[in-house]
Write a protein that holds these residues in place. Structure first.
Motif, PDB file in Angstrom:
ATOM      1  N   THR A   1       0.834  -1.214   0.000  1.00  0.00           N
ATOM      2  CA  THR A   1       0.000   0.000   0.000  1.00  0.00           C
ATOM      3  C   THR A   1       0.862   1.254   0.000  1.00  0.00           C
TER       4      THR A   1
ATOM      5  N   HIS B   1       0.645  -3.194   4.409  1.00  0.00           N
ATOM      6  CA  HIS B   1       1.347  -2.020   4.945  1.00  0.00           C
ATOM      7  C   HIS B   1       2.766  -2.398   5.359  1.00  0.00           C
TER       8      HIS B   1
ATOM      9  N   ASP C   1      -6.864   4.632   4.894  1.00  0.00           N
ATOM     10  CA  ASP C   1      -7.634   4.714   3.660  1.00  0.00           C
ATOM     11  C   ASP C   1      -8.225   6.117   3.464  1.00  0.00           C
TER      12      ASP C   1
END
Ligand code: SF4
Ligand code: SF4
Length: 645
Positions: A141, A166, A473
């Motif tokens: 990400t 992550h 997010d």
């Protein structure tokens, strides 16, 4: 049944089938005119498991109902994969978790709980022995998360954050990872090889680990904030609480249990005193007393001469080749009566068998010291508990002579260097989703919120990883479900078997029973409802005694110098048999009762090629008359009369 007492009876004394008015009770009583729907609910074992394990799912795999989706995959590997969806420490938890899931298990209302913990250990051990690797990490990400603390909460968060793609950097103040699992629990309960394997699986997922690095000393909070998109605090609670009695403060031979276990697990405690009193009642106090019994009293040491014989802060080299261990007297005291102590029952029983003298319903009053200021006895009295507060019983005072007093009555976090995170009581306060109160991008979990079970810390690490993902997010944290566990997901199940429904064309359709885009007649209430035993047809189940794990029982002074594991893991056959005892609460277990008993032949098995867990039976509503027999005979409570108004 063996000597086991049934907790459920199919019939009352004197009941006679001739007295039953089936016509009235079954065919006339249902005024709802509804037809069956298939309703998935969360079983109470899972609802009571703080890590949110999908227990029913992996027990169904153990008993062979849910088959591996990949040709040639062992059932154990499939079950292990399912366990990792919620908890990356099955081998550890299968050994030391007090198993609140078993207390919640609906099978207690039939005969005895399913041995969930033992199956968990078997599968975890199998995965370790067969070198089963970590699951795939998620697509990168580009976001970076700092995890502060390498105990159960920090490691669980690192595991799930990596699964979500992550980057994770983990800072640990000690030279090894594991937290309480390594430094708080003795190796005969969490064998180090097993622990290293489970931790190694997590770090192998690309976690950047920095041991011997204390945040607040070696790296500042400010630096973390600059370098990372989110920070997860999992400091644990290493500061033992002192006994709040006169004479404790500053007395050399009054120590706390966390320090004692930490020093023992790091190899700095080689022996203890002749008479030790441990004040507590929880698992830590049992570990302290049991370790003391194993260490024994060292009577002959070549190079040291410690007044009470305790060898704390000595290295093996200090006393090499000159140890003579003798039995010692360990007394464990608890405010609560023995049967209400927070330590798990089998831990209490083991400790008693190994010679720990447990006194329940007593409270410490004062440390009695000699002229040199050393503790020589603990004055106590009997007490009654009013909630969590002890009330002394007058005239019941007594003393226990001793050489060391160890307090194991609770702990808080060591906030040295990170005082700005402290809520004033040695903990960190969080709000929804484990976000630190009033601090953007900071999250926290585990004992630093409030000391609890290892499984609680793991569950909080898992949930925090999800809320951190939400936060990364769009800056917001989604509302969590009421039943916040890892749920069985029928769509994922269909997907892994290549049976995804077709895309919906958004055209009007009359009914969905033949529609390829719909999962017909299935309702998922697992996020909000836990199924109670009253919803099951318990009469279906035979009474089968629980298969208990064998244990090496060590009696009295035989415990001296014995640091071997006591639990003997299930065999494969035992694990499968225990899986068969699961009632599959809230999910079809393919017994065929509904198909057999439906008087209209309305209930039918789904075509073999379309079947998965949760898609075994279906109803033809053109034949259903709403008699509700299928719902009555469904042992798992999976059928609810719903359609048809
Ligand atoms: S019987 Fe099975 S599904 Fe039901 S609570 Fe017990 S372990 Fe869970
Ligand atoms: S009766 Fe048996 S086959 Fe039918 S839904 Fe219930 S558990 Fe499944």
């Amino acid at each position: 049944m063996s000597d086991q007492q049934a907790t459920f009876r199919r019939f009352e004394d004197g009941a006679n089938p001739n007295d039953w008015d089936l016509e009235d009770k079954i065919f006339q009583q249902d005024k709802s005119h509804k037809c069956p729907t298939y309703v998935h609910k969360t079983p109470p074992c899972q609802g009571s498991c703080p890590s949110g394990h999908e227990i029913r799912g992996w027990l169904a795999i153990a008993r062979g109902m849910d088959k591996p989706p990949v040709e040639g995959m062992a059932w154990q590997e499939y079950a292990f994969e399912r366990m990792l969806e919620a908890n990356p420490f099955p081998a550890t938890m299968g050994r030391v978790c007090p198993a609140p899931c078993e207390a919640g298990c609906n099978r207690n209302e039939v005969d005895d709980t399913v041995g969930i913990n033992a199956v968990e250990q078997y599968v975890g051990d199998w995965a370790n022995e067969h070198d089963i690797k970590a699951p795939a990490v998620g697509t990168d990400t580009g976001r970076k998360v700092a995890v502060v603390g390498g105990g159960p909460a920090g490691l669980a968060a690192a595991f799930f954050l990596r699964r979500q793609g992550h980057g994770v950097t983990l800072f640990e103040a000690n030279d090894e990872l594991g937290g309480m699992m390594r430094f708080g629990i003795p190796g005969y309960r969490t064998p180090r090889e097993m622990l290293d394997t489970e931790i190694g699986r997590i770090t192998s997922m690309g976690v950047d680990v920095h041991t011997n690095t204390r945040v607040g000393k070696d790296i500042s909070i400010e630096k973390l904030e600059q370098s990372f998109d989110a920070i997860f605090w999992a400091l644990g609670a290493q500061n033992g609480r002192p006994l709040p009695v006169e004479g404790w403060e500053g007395t050399e031979n009054c120590i706390n249990g966390i320090e004692f276990l930490d020093a023992f697990n790091k190899g700095y405690v080689l022996g203890t005193a002749n008479r030790v009193v441990v004040v507590g009642g929880g698992d830590t106090s049992i570990d302290v007393a049991s370790v003391a019994r194993r260490l024994g009293h060292i009577t002959h040491v070549a190079s040291t001469d410690h007044p009470d014989g305790t060898l704390i802060d000595f290295t093996a080299q200090d006393v090499a080749g000159s140890l003579v261990r003798e039995g010692m007297q360990a007394t464990l005291t608890s405010l609560f009566p023995i049967e209400q102590m927070t330590a798990a029952e089998h831990e209490r029983e083991d400790a008693k068998r190994e010679g720990v003298d447990i006194k329940g319903g007593v409270m410490p009053l004062e440390v009695i010291k000699d002229a040199n200021g050393r503790a020589i006895a603990l004055k106590m009295c009997e007490c009654d508990m009013k909630g969590n507060a002890p009330v002394a019983r007058e005239g019941t005072e007594f003393t226990i002579e001793c050489d060391i007093i160890i307090s194991a009555i609770g702990q808080s976090g060591d906030m040295t260097g990170v005082e700005e995170m402290d809520n004033g009581r040695g903990f960190i306060d969080t709000e929804a989703g484990y976000k630190v109160k009033g601090r953007d991008k900071h999250f926290a979990g585990g004992d630093i919120l409030k000391p609890h079970l290892l499984t609680t810390a793991i569950g909080q690490g898992r949930i925090a990883a999800e809320t951190i993902t939400d936060y990364l997010d769009d800056g917001d944290i989604d509302k969590r479900p009421r039943v916040d566990v890892h749920h069985f997901n029928l769509m994922a199940e269909l997907h892994q078997r290549g049976k995804d429904p077709e895309a919906y064309d958004h055209m009007q359709t009359r009914g969905t029973n033949d529609a390829a885009f719909a999962v017909h007649n299935y309702e998922d209430r697992s996020a909000t409802q836990i199924i109670r035993h009253t919803e099951l047809f318990k009469g279906h189940f035979d009474l089968i005694p629980r298969g208990r794990r064998d244990e090496v029982h060590i009696e009295g002074d035989a415990v001296l110098g014995n640091f071997e594991e006591r639990i003997i893991a299930y065999s494969e056959e035992q694990a499968q048999k225990e899986g068969e005892r699961c009632l599959s609460c809230g999910m079809c277990f393919e017994c065929d009762n509904c198909v057999i008993y439906c008087p209209q032949d309305a209930v039918f098995r789904v075509k073999k090629s379309d079947r998965t867990v949760g898609r075994y039976v279906d109803t033809d509503y053109t034949k259903c008359i709403g008699c509700h027999i299928c719902a009555d005979v469904c042992p798992t409570g999976y059928i609810k009369m719903g359609l048809g108004e």
